[in-house]
Design a protein around this motif. Structure first.
Motif, PDB file in Angstrom:
ATOM      1  N   HIS A  78       0.848  -1.195   0.000  1.00 51.03           N
ATOM      2  CA  HIS A  78       0.000   0.000   0.000  1.00 51.03           C
ATOM      3  C   HIS A  78       0.880   1.240   0.000  1.00 51.03           C
ATOM      4  O   HIS A  78       1.618   1.483   0.952  1.00 51.03           O
ATOM      5  CB  HIS A  78      -0.893  -0.020   1.238  1.00 51.03           C
ATOM      6  N   GLN A  79       0.785   2.017  -1.098  1.00 58.00           N
ATOM      7  CA  GLN A  79       1.601   3.212  -1.215  1.00 58.00           C
ATOM      8  C   GLN A  79       0.799   4.472  -1.514  1.00 58.00           C
ATOM      9  O   GLN A  79       1.288   5.578  -1.279  1.00 58.00           O
ATOM     10  CB  GLN A  79       2.669   3.021  -2.307  1.00 58.00           C
ATOM     11  N   LYS A  99     -10.335   1.286   6.783  1.00 53.33           N
ATOM     12  CA  LYS A  99     -10.460   1.910   8.098  1.00 53.33           C
ATOM     13  C   LYS A  99     -11.859   2.488   8.237  1.00 53.33           C
ATOM     14  O   LYS A  99     -12.434   3.035   7.286  1.00 53.33           O
ATOM     15  CB  LYS A  99      -9.394   2.975   8.298  1.00 53.33           C
ATOM     16  N   ARG A 122      -9.370   0.574  13.906  1.00 53.30           N
ATOM     17  CA  ARG A 122      -7.989   0.142  14.087  1.00 53.30           C
ATOM     18  C   ARG A 122      -7.513   0.198  15.537  1.00 53.30           C
ATOM     19  O   ARG A 122      -6.531  -0.460  15.892  1.00 53.30           O
ATOM     20  CB  ARG A 122      -7.065   0.993  13.204  1.00 53.30           C
ATOM     21  N   GLU A 151       0.334  -3.896   5.729  1.00 53.17           N
ATOM     22  CA  GLU A 151       1.184  -2.896   6.378  1.00 53.17           C
ATOM     23  C   GLU A 151       0.371  -1.954   7.255  1.00 53.17           C
ATOM     24  O   GLU A 151       0.919  -1.295   8.139  1.00 53.17           O
ATOM     25  CB  GLU A 151       1.955  -2.109   5.318  1.00 53.17           C
ATOM     26  N   GLY A 152      -0.925  -1.854   6.973  1.00 56.74           N
ATOM     27  CA  GLY A 152      -1.791  -1.045   7.806  1.00 56.74           C
ATOM     28  C   GLY A 152      -1.806   0.431   7.482  1.00 56.74           C
ATOM     29  O   GLY A 152      -2.666   1.166   7.952  1.00 56.74           O
ATOM     30  N   THR A 153      -0.864   0.901   6.669  1.00 64.78           N
ATOM     31  CA  THR A 153      -0.815   2.305   6.295  1.00 64.78           C
ATOM     32  C   THR A 153      -0.012   2.442   5.015  1.00 64.78           C
ATOM     33  O   THR A 153       0.700   1.511   4.612  1.00 64.78           O
ATOM     34  CB  THR A 153      -0.171   3.156   7.411  1.00 64.78           C
ATOM     35  N   ARG A 154      -0.127   3.581   4.380  1.00 65.95           N
ATOM     36  CA  ARG A 154       0.609   3.795   3.145  1.00 65.95           C
ATOM     37  C   ARG A 154       2.087   4.058   3.438  1.00 65.95           C
ATOM     38  O   ARG A 154       2.418   4.798   4.357  1.00 65.95           O
ATOM     39  CB  ARG A 154       0.019   4.992   2.379  1.00 65.95           C
ATOM     40  N   GLN A 161       7.871  -1.879   5.965  1.00 68.07           N
ATOM     41  CA  GLN A 161       7.109  -1.637   7.168  1.00 68.07           C
ATOM     42  C   GLN A 161       6.691  -2.974   7.786  1.00 68.07           C
ATOM     43  O   GLN A 161       6.475  -3.943   7.057  1.00 68.07           O
ATOM     44  CB  GLN A 161       5.857  -0.821   6.847  1.00 68.07           C
ATOM     45  N   GLN A 164       0.979  -6.148   9.964  1.00 63.34           N
ATOM     46  CA  GLN A 164       0.080  -6.288  11.096  1.00 63.34           C
ATOM     47  C   GLN A 164      -0.361  -7.748  11.227  1.00 63.34           C
ATOM     48  O   GLN A 164      -0.518  -8.455  10.221  1.00 63.34           O
ATOM     49  CB  GLN A 164      -1.138  -5.378  10.917  1.00 63.34           C
ATOM     50  N   ARG A 191       1.819   9.274  -1.509  1.00 65.67           N
ATOM     51  CA  ARG A 191       0.864   9.031  -0.429  1.00 65.67           C
ATOM     52  C   ARG A 191       0.327  10.322   0.169  1.00 65.67           C
ATOM     53  O   ARG A 191      -0.736  10.322   0.799  1.00 65.67           O
ATOM     54  CB  ARG A 191       1.516   8.196   0.669  1.00 65.67           C
ATOM     55  N   ARG A 192       1.025  11.437  -0.003  1.00 66.05           N
ATOM     56  CA  ARG A 192       0.558  12.718   0.501  1.00 66.05           C
ATOM     57  C   ARG A 192       0.618  13.771  -0.600  1.00 66.05           C
ATOM     58  O   ARG A 192       1.427  13.688  -1.517  1.00 66.05           O
ATOM     59  CB  ARG A 192       1.396  13.189   1.695  1.00 66.05           C
TER      60      ARG A 192
END
Length: 246
Positions: A78-79, A99, A122, A151-154, A161, A164, A191-192
């Motif tokens: 996940h990116q 989420k 989460r 991974e739970g997040t980007r 990473q 989970q 990702r941002r």
């Protein structure tokens, strides 16, 4: 030009979502889950079509022969937000583990639930895991393909990473295969921020993994599979497929 393209895509995405949001009203009123999933597939297809045409981003998918029409647990890197769109049209009956905050978004949130996506709180601990396992078992029974980002997040491209533990619990409760997937989507869709960079996003699907060897073995197998998939030479255009998602 890249900045202008990224801005135009952002406008396109907002307008498309608002317009199609109006179209969700009759689907939500009737509560038809199959119609909601088809509508979500159309929305995702149009989003990715806009991404390729406006931002000059090509999508290459390899390894689709490893995907199944029946239940499967797809463990994807996940990116970027791109990863949330691509699977809607790569498998017949996708169910993302998402989420719970996303289900509270106006317009989008109710449709995510109606289309059968699986929300998880989460920070709710064991209670959340029990609810997640019940929901995924129901989805497996309904012949859904579950997409999970272990991974739970980007993360950043190339960043490692920790995975989970939820992926292990889900894998152990079902006979559905775990299918590893590597991607470099963050190179074109970070990702941002709002920027989108021209280039090619690669989605590489691996062979199903054995799930009977315990928690540590499964996590190690997923991580190793991702490393191997990322290390492969990129496929030629004749070996990749984009028609499934555009």
């Amino acid at each position: 030009m890249t900045t202008i393209r990224a801005f135009l895509f952002s406008v396109y995405l907002v307008v498309l979502t608002l317009v199609m949001g109006i179209g969700t009203i009759p689907i939500r009123l009737t509560g038809r889950r199959h119609a909601a999933l088809r509508y979500a597939k159309l929305w995702s297809r149009l989003v990715l079509a806009g991404l390729t045409r406006i931002c000059d981003i090509r999508i290459e998918v390899t390894g689709q022969e490893h995907l199944l029409h029946g239940p499967a647990l797809i463990a994807c890197q996940h990116q970027s937000f791109f990863d949330g769109f691509i699977w809607m049209n790569l498998v017949p009956r996708p169910a993302y583990i998402i989420k719970a905050e996303l289900t509270r978004l106006p317009i989008v949130g109710p449709m995510l639930l109606l289309a059968g996506m699986i929300p998880v709180e989460r920070h709710a601990g064991a209670r959340a895991l029990r609810g997640l396992m019940d929901a995924t078992q129901s989805a497996f029974s309904d012949e859904r393909q579950i997409i999970i980002f272990p991974e739970g997040t980007r993360g950043l491209p190339g960043e490692k990473q920790p995975l989970q533990p939820g992926i292990v619990a889900l894998a152990k409760q079902s006979t559905a295969p775990v299918i590893p997937v590597a991607t470099d989507s963050g190179r074109c869709w970070p990702r941002r921020g709002l920027m989108k960079y021209p280039g090619t996003i690669h989605v590489t699907i691996g062979t199903p993994l054995a799930t009977a060897n315990g928690r540590g073995a499964l996590i190690a197998a997923i991580t190793t599979a991702w490393d191997e998939l990322n290390a492969r030479p990129q496929a030629s255009s004749s070996e990749s497929r984009t028609a499934d998602v555009l």
